[in-house]
Write an enzyme that holds these catalytic residues in place. Structure first.
Site, PDB file in Angstrom:
ATOM      1  N   LYS A  77       0.868  -1.237  -0.185  1.00 18.91           N
ATOM      2  CA  LYS A  77       0.030  -0.088  -0.069  1.00 18.91           C
ATOM      3  C   LYS A  77       1.028   1.099   0.181  1.00 18.91           C
ATOM      4  O   LYS A  77       2.048   1.109   0.672  1.00 18.91           O
ATOM      5  CB  LYS A  77      -0.778  -0.027   1.423  1.00 18.91           C
ATOM      6  CG  LYS A  77      -2.123   1.275   1.554  1.00 18.91           C
ATOM      7  CD  LYS A  77      -2.707   1.139   2.646  1.00 18.91           C
ATOM      8  CE  LYS A  77      -3.783   1.872   2.770  1.00 18.91           C
ATOM      9  NZ  LYS A  77      -4.649   1.580   4.271  1.00 18.91           N
ATOM     10  N   SER A 152      -9.522   1.802   3.274  1.00 22.09           N
ATOM     11  CA  SER A 152      -8.703   2.470   2.466  1.00 22.09           C
ATOM     12  C   SER A 152      -7.704   1.817   1.554  1.00 22.09           C
ATOM     13  O   SER A 152      -7.248   2.265   0.571  1.00 22.09           O
ATOM     14  CB  SER A 152      -8.089   3.486   3.302  1.00 22.09           C
ATOM     15  OG  SER A 152      -7.059   2.785   4.277  1.00 22.09           O
ATOM     16  N   SER A 176      -9.689  -0.791   7.305  1.00 21.97           N
ATOM     17  CA  SER A 176      -9.012  -0.771   5.951  1.00 21.97           C
ATOM     18  C   SER A 176      -8.475  -1.850   5.203  1.00 21.97           C
ATOM     19  O   SER A 176      -7.993  -1.993   4.179  1.00 21.97           O
ATOM     20  CB  SER A 176      -8.071   0.509   5.779  1.00 21.97           C
ATOM     21  OG  SER A 176      -8.638   1.556   5.868  1.00 21.97           O
TER      22      SER A 176
HETATM   23  N1  GLN Z   1     -13.107   3.488   7.119  1.00 18.80           N
HETATM   24  C1  GLN Z   1     -12.193   3.827   8.116  1.00 18.80           C
HETATM   25  C2  GLN Z   1     -11.778   5.434   8.182  1.00 18.80           C
HETATM   26  O1  GLN Z   1     -12.250   6.057   7.215  1.00 18.80           O
HETATM   27  C3  GLN Z   1     -11.162   2.877   8.156  1.00 18.80           C
HETATM   28  C4  GLN Z   1      -9.792   3.565   7.765  1.00 18.80           C
HETATM   29  C5  GLN Z   1      -8.461   2.776   7.867  1.00 18.80           C
HETATM   30  O2  GLN Z   1      -8.547   1.511   8.368  1.00 18.80           O
HETATM   31  N2  GLN Z   1      -7.395   3.131   7.730  1.00 18.80           N
HETATM   32  O3  GLN Z   1     -11.325   5.922   9.119  1.00 18.80           O
END
Ligand code: GLN
Length: 478
Positions: A77, A152, A176
């Site tokens: 990532k 994400s 995420s």
């Molecule tokens: N959907 C969550 C957020 O927007 C998860 C983000 C993550 O795990 N980096 O914070």
């Protein structure tokens, strides 16, 4: 033609001379090219991964001992530092920034002979659930391109889903890794907080962030976890006891499993997902496991607590991007320093990131600190003590991963609160530091996959992975 089933059989084929690392890399480079429209990769290290493959083929053929991830083709990532490679967290703020060191996870991958093929698209600074908050544009779900990949870590998920690499790394602060795995129909695991070093992982919410792993099987997740976990002098929050010893016993034992009644009865949960998980629970019972429904009264507090605490941490973590030490620098026409910072940060960050920095600054501000930040911390403490209780009585918890299948592209921009609320089932593991995994067991009548989430006690990755393997082998419904 090269084909990949799992790391074990690939490495067997390598040792029997039936394939080579060069074959594997060439295969993936071609596939990545053919699937460019999915937008999963930010950069592909074509030349470099081919020469690394050649080096590894020579190493193996000369009889030297091979690392545990020998020849395994991995994607990262765009928040995981790889020395001398660009890293941007999908933000204009870090446009053209080159990492001058390796994250510990990458250091360990390389030491065990992995091949890093490229870095993957994601939501800016890992903030989002759709991969639509990215300076590189959104990532398409390979099963239905009108749907989002999830986020994400959407690029890393689609890279595995579409067979563009063998395994990939993402980061999971509130789901995420597990959420895009659920949307894409693959396995996504977040270990306990403190299992994998965060050194070289761009910070979002430091007391929540963990690197996680995407793969097609529990065995492959396990192999990668075995390599990249463990103590690290650069991250004092890593469990210092010993490295995870994953001598897994992939046999069917009997388990005692909890279902959260309030989570299963939540109004946001899709009926088919609910039905799928209840049926799974029934089948597990019929096979001699114990499944009990218990109350989980804090369910409606966990999303607000998550967004208060993570935005507070983000507002502090992201203050380093000021255009002086790091980050985007707007032309300076001799203005004062405050104007200079405002322009750099105003133009460098995207909308969602700015929103979260402001929210985080607000909840930490004088007069509001106790009403928001302290309260959210109290919720976190309560959750931790209730979680301990639960795992005194149960081996594992089963939950949906997400209340719905993959969202329609563009739909969450219209309703950002809905996107936050859809994190209801994943943020629990990050608030309490326990490990979680999403397993692709089901397919919805709308054609999209969905998973079940398994959670176990902190640092009990062994039970998590053993039970997950059992579920995937015996209870897959499509
Ligand atoms: N959907 C969550 C957020 O927007 C998860 C983000 C993550 O795990 N980096 O914070």
């Amino acid at each position: 033609m090269f084909s990949f089933q799992n790391i074990f059989s690939y490495q067997q084929q390598l040792s029997e001379g039936k394939t080579s690392c060069i074959d594997a890399v060439q295969f993936y480079l071609n596939k990545i090219k053919k699937n460019e429209r999915l937008n999963a990769f930010v950069e592909v290290y074509a030349e470099e991964s081919l020469s690394r493959a050649k080096f590894l083929d020579e190493k193996r053929n000369s009889g030297k001992s091979c690392g545990k991830l020998h020849g395994v083709v991995v994607a990262l990532k765009d928040v995981i530092c790889y020395k001398d490679h660009k890293i941007s967290a999908a933000s204009k703020m870090l446009e053209n920034f080159v990492s001058n060191y390796n994250s510990t996870a990458v250091e360990k991958l390389l030491a065990d002979d992995a091949i890093i093929i490229g870095n993957c698209n994601c939501d800016e600074f890992a903030m989002g659930s759709t991969n639509e908050n990215s300076v590189y544009g959104s990532v398409k779900n390979a099963l239905d391109e009108s749907k989002v990949s999830g986020g994400s870590s959407g690029g890393s998920a689609v890279a595995v889903q579409a067979g563009l690499c063998m395994v990939s790394l993402g980061s999971d602060t509130g789901g995420s890794v597990r959420q895009p795995a659920d949307f894409c129909g693959i396995v996504g695991m977040k270990p306990s907080y403190g299992t994998i070093s965060r050194h070289g992982l761009i910070a979002y919410g430091s007391s929540f962030d963990q690197i996680g792993i995407f793969a097609n099987s529990v065995q492959d997740v396990t192999k990668v976890l075995e390599v990249i976990n463990g103590k690290d002098e650069y991250d004092s929050t890593v469990n210092q006891q010993k490295s995870l010893n994953l001598n897994l016993d992939f046999q069917s034992k009997k388990y005692k499993i909890a279902l959260f009644r309030n989570a299963m009865e939540h109004q946001s949960l899709d009926n088919e997902i609910k039905k799928g998980i209840y049926e799974l629970a029934e089948n597990l019972k019929n096979d001699g496991n114990v499944v009990e429904e218990i109350n989980f009264d804090l369910i409606d507090y966990i999303v607000p607590a998550y967004y208060v605490l993570t935005t507070a941490e983000a507002s502090s973590n992201l203050s380093r991007y000021d255009g002086v030490r790091y980050g985007y620098r707007y032309e300076n026409n001799g203005e004062d320093l405050t104007t200079f910072y405002k322009k750099n940060r105003g133009k460098g960050f995207g909308k969602e990131v700015k929103k979260r920095i402001m929210l985080g600054t607000f909840v930490l501000s004088e007069g509001y600190y106790d009403a928001y930040f302290t309260k959210a911390q109290q919720v976190r403490n309560l959750l931790s003590s209730q979680t301990k209780e639960i795992f005194n009585n149960f081996d594992a918890v089963l939950l949906p991963t997400v209340p719905t299948t993959a969202f329609e592209a563009g739909s969450m921009n219209k309703d950002p609160i809905a996107a936050y609320l859809a994190d209801i089932y994943t943020v629990f593991a990050n608030l309490t530091g326990i490990p979680g995994i999403s397993l692709p067991l089901f397919r919805h009548s709308n054609g999209m996959p969905f998973g079940v989430q398994v959670l176990t006690n902190k640092h009990n990755e062994v039970t998590l992975l053993e039970f997950s393997d059992l579920l995937l082998k015996n209870y897959k419904r499509y």
